[in-house]
Enzyme design. Structure first.
Site, PDB file in Angstrom:
ATOM      1  N   SER A  65      19.022   0.146  -2.008  1.00  0.00           N
ATOM      2  CA  SER A  65      19.233   0.194  -3.381  1.00  0.00           C
ATOM      3  C   SER A  65      19.727   1.517  -3.857  1.00  0.00           C
ATOM      4  O   SER A  65      20.149   1.565  -4.892  1.00  0.00           O
ATOM      5  CB  SER A  65      17.607   0.207  -3.846  1.00  0.00           C
ATOM      6  OG  SER A  65      16.999  -1.170  -3.276  1.00  0.00           O
ATOM      7  N   TYR A  66      19.675   2.503  -3.118  1.00  0.00           N
ATOM      8  CA  TYR A  66      20.427   3.578  -3.530  1.00  0.00           C
ATOM      9  C   TYR A  66      21.839   3.514  -3.549  1.00  0.00           C
ATOM     10  O   TYR A  66      22.279   4.283  -4.659  1.00  0.00           O
ATOM     11  CB  TYR A  66      20.199   4.835  -2.429  1.00  0.00           C
ATOM     12  CG  TYR A  66      20.690   6.203  -2.946  1.00  0.00           C
ATOM     13  CD1 TYR A  66      19.919   6.862  -3.597  1.00  0.00           C
ATOM     14  CD2 TYR A  66      21.912   6.497  -2.261  1.00  0.00           C
ATOM     15  CE1 TYR A  66      20.628   8.006  -4.016  1.00  0.00           C
ATOM     16  CE2 TYR A  66      22.479   7.877  -2.755  1.00  0.00           C
ATOM     17  CZ  TYR A  66      21.713   8.677  -3.547  1.00  0.00           C
ATOM     18  OH  TYR A  66      22.226   9.887  -3.982  1.00  0.00           O
ATOM     19  N   ILE A  92       9.854  -0.960  -1.495  1.00  0.00           N
ATOM     20  CA  ILE A  92       8.711  -1.267  -0.973  1.00  0.00           C
ATOM     21  C   ILE A  92       7.966  -0.170  -0.550  1.00  0.00           C
ATOM     22  O   ILE A  92       8.582   0.736   0.286  1.00  0.00           O
ATOM     23  CB  ILE A  92       8.689  -2.373   0.030  1.00  0.00           C
ATOM     24  CG1 ILE A  92       9.154  -3.747  -0.385  1.00  0.00           C
ATOM     25  CG2 ILE A  92       7.008  -2.616   0.332  1.00  0.00           C
ATOM     26  CD1 ILE A  92       9.083  -4.759   0.488  1.00  0.00           C
ATOM     27  N   GLU A  95       4.738   4.739   3.723  1.00  0.00           N
ATOM     28  CA  GLU A  95       3.623   5.724   4.039  1.00  0.00           C
ATOM     29  C   GLU A  95       4.292   7.083   3.787  1.00  0.00           C
ATOM     30  O   GLU A  95       3.106   8.010   3.875  1.00  0.00           O
ATOM     31  CB  GLU A  95       3.118   5.536   5.477  1.00  0.00           C
ATOM     32  CG  GLU A  95       2.740   4.461   6.037  1.00  0.00           C
ATOM     33  CD  GLU A  95       2.105   4.350   7.278  1.00  0.00           C
ATOM     34  OE1 GLU A  95       2.503   5.447   8.055  1.00  0.00           O
ATOM     35  OE2 GLU A  95       1.942   3.175   7.988  1.00  0.00           O
ATOM     36  N   HIS A  98       9.371   8.680   0.488  1.00  0.00           N
ATOM     37  CA  HIS A  98      10.914   8.353   0.261  1.00  0.00           C
ATOM     38  C   HIS A  98      10.987   7.065  -0.976  1.00  0.00           C
ATOM     39  O   HIS A  98      11.695   7.243  -1.529  1.00  0.00           O
ATOM     40  CB  HIS A  98      11.074   7.456   1.734  1.00  0.00           C
ATOM     41  CG  HIS A  98      12.376   7.090   1.930  1.00  0.00           C
ATOM     42  ND1 HIS A  98      12.746   5.647   1.657  1.00  0.00           N
ATOM     43  CD2 HIS A  98      13.549   7.327   1.802  1.00  0.00           C
ATOM     44  CE1 HIS A  98      13.922   5.229   1.613  1.00  0.00           C
ATOM     45  NE2 HIS A  98      14.511   6.503   1.724  1.00  0.00           N
ATOM     46  N   PHE A 123      18.839  -2.627 -14.744  1.00  0.00           N
ATOM     47  CA  PHE A 123      17.911  -2.040 -13.649  1.00  0.00           C
ATOM     48  C   PHE A 123      17.112  -3.452 -13.091  1.00  0.00           C
ATOM     49  O   PHE A 123      16.000  -3.662 -13.650  1.00  0.00           O
ATOM     50  CB  PHE A 123      17.023  -1.077 -13.817  1.00  0.00           C
ATOM     51  CG  PHE A 123      16.160  -0.329 -13.065  1.00  0.00           C
ATOM     52  CD1 PHE A 123      16.713   0.327 -11.835  1.00  0.00           C
ATOM     53  CD2 PHE A 123      15.031  -0.768 -12.771  1.00  0.00           C
ATOM     54  CE1 PHE A 123      15.947   1.184 -10.942  1.00  0.00           C
ATOM     55  CE2 PHE A 123      14.118  -0.246 -11.833  1.00  0.00           C
ATOM     56  CZ  PHE A 123      14.557   0.656 -11.041  1.00  0.00           C
ATOM     57  N   ARG A 137       7.772 -11.593  -7.642  1.00  0.00           N
ATOM     58  CA  ARG A 137       8.359 -11.338  -8.737  1.00  0.00           C
ATOM     59  C   ARG A 137       9.986 -11.449  -8.240  1.00  0.00           C
ATOM     60  O   ARG A 137      10.923 -11.357  -9.158  1.00  0.00           O
ATOM     61  CB  ARG A 137       8.475  -9.740  -8.790  1.00  0.00           C
ATOM     62  CG  ARG A 137       7.169  -9.286  -9.481  1.00  0.00           C
ATOM     63  CD  ARG A 137       6.752  -7.813  -9.407  1.00  0.00           C
ATOM     64  NE  ARG A 137       5.729  -7.675 -10.091  1.00  0.00           N
ATOM     65  CZ  ARG A 137       4.366  -7.798  -9.624  1.00  0.00           C
ATOM     66  NH1 ARG A 137       4.179  -8.491  -8.563  1.00  0.00           N
ATOM     67  NH2 ARG A 137       3.115  -7.529 -10.423  1.00  0.00           N
TER      68      ARG A 137
END
Length: 167
Positions: A65-66, A92, A95, A98, A123, A137
């Site tokens: 995604s980046y 997603i 923990e 990030h 987006f 989704r």
């Protein structure tokens, strides 16, 4: 929650212009491919269903995604006369923080690419807590965010064209 029982990709009460006059880039992240492939299929099929010509859709994959940021920028610099770029990804929650850094960077980066090129950069990135929310989704009970992103691209390309016609 309002989205619990709602298909967010229902455009039955919205007029969608013809996609036929426009050229679209689709940049899709390869990370979380189960989800991003479904988003791509939704976006691509939605463009076709609204009249886009297959020859006017330019799909490209990026690692994550980046990288959607530079992928969108590269498309707008190298493919002549694109009217909109759809960016599809899925982040997603894990923990660590990030998730927050990536989501913020991608949202801001895509905004900057849109402003830099004066073109709609859409987006279509899921930012979810878990895999089930992503499934819901990307073609599940809440529709397909790829479909939504394609409709947004069509509407924004049409809006930009309407301003060009005023000159």
């Amino acid at each position: 929650m309002a989205t619990q029982l709602k298909n967010l990709s229902d455009f039955s009460d919205t007029e969608v212009p013809s996609a036929a006059p426009y050229r679209y880039g689709i940049v899709t992240a390869e990370w979380n491919t189960q989800i991003t492939n479904a988003l791509f299929e939704g976006a691509y099929q939605s463009l076709i269903n609204h009249g886009a010509l297959a020859d006017n859709i330019f799909p490209y994959a990026v690692p994550g995604s980046y990288e959607l940021i530079s992928g969108a920028d590269l498309l707008l610099r190298n493919i002549v006369n694109l009217d909109a770029v759809i960016c599809l990804g899925c982040v997603i929650q894990g923990e660590t923080r990030h998730f927050d850094f990536i989501c913020n960077a991608v949202a801001n980066g895509l905004s900057n690419v849109s402003i830099k090129h004066n073109k709609p950069v859409i987006f279509g990135v899921l930012t979810v807590d878990n895999l089930q929310q992503a499934i819901d989704r990307s073609g599940g009970k809440h529709g397909n965010k790829g479909d939504e992103a394609a409709v947004t691209a069509i509407k924004m390309a049409d809006m930009a064209a309407s301003f060009r016609n005023l000159i």
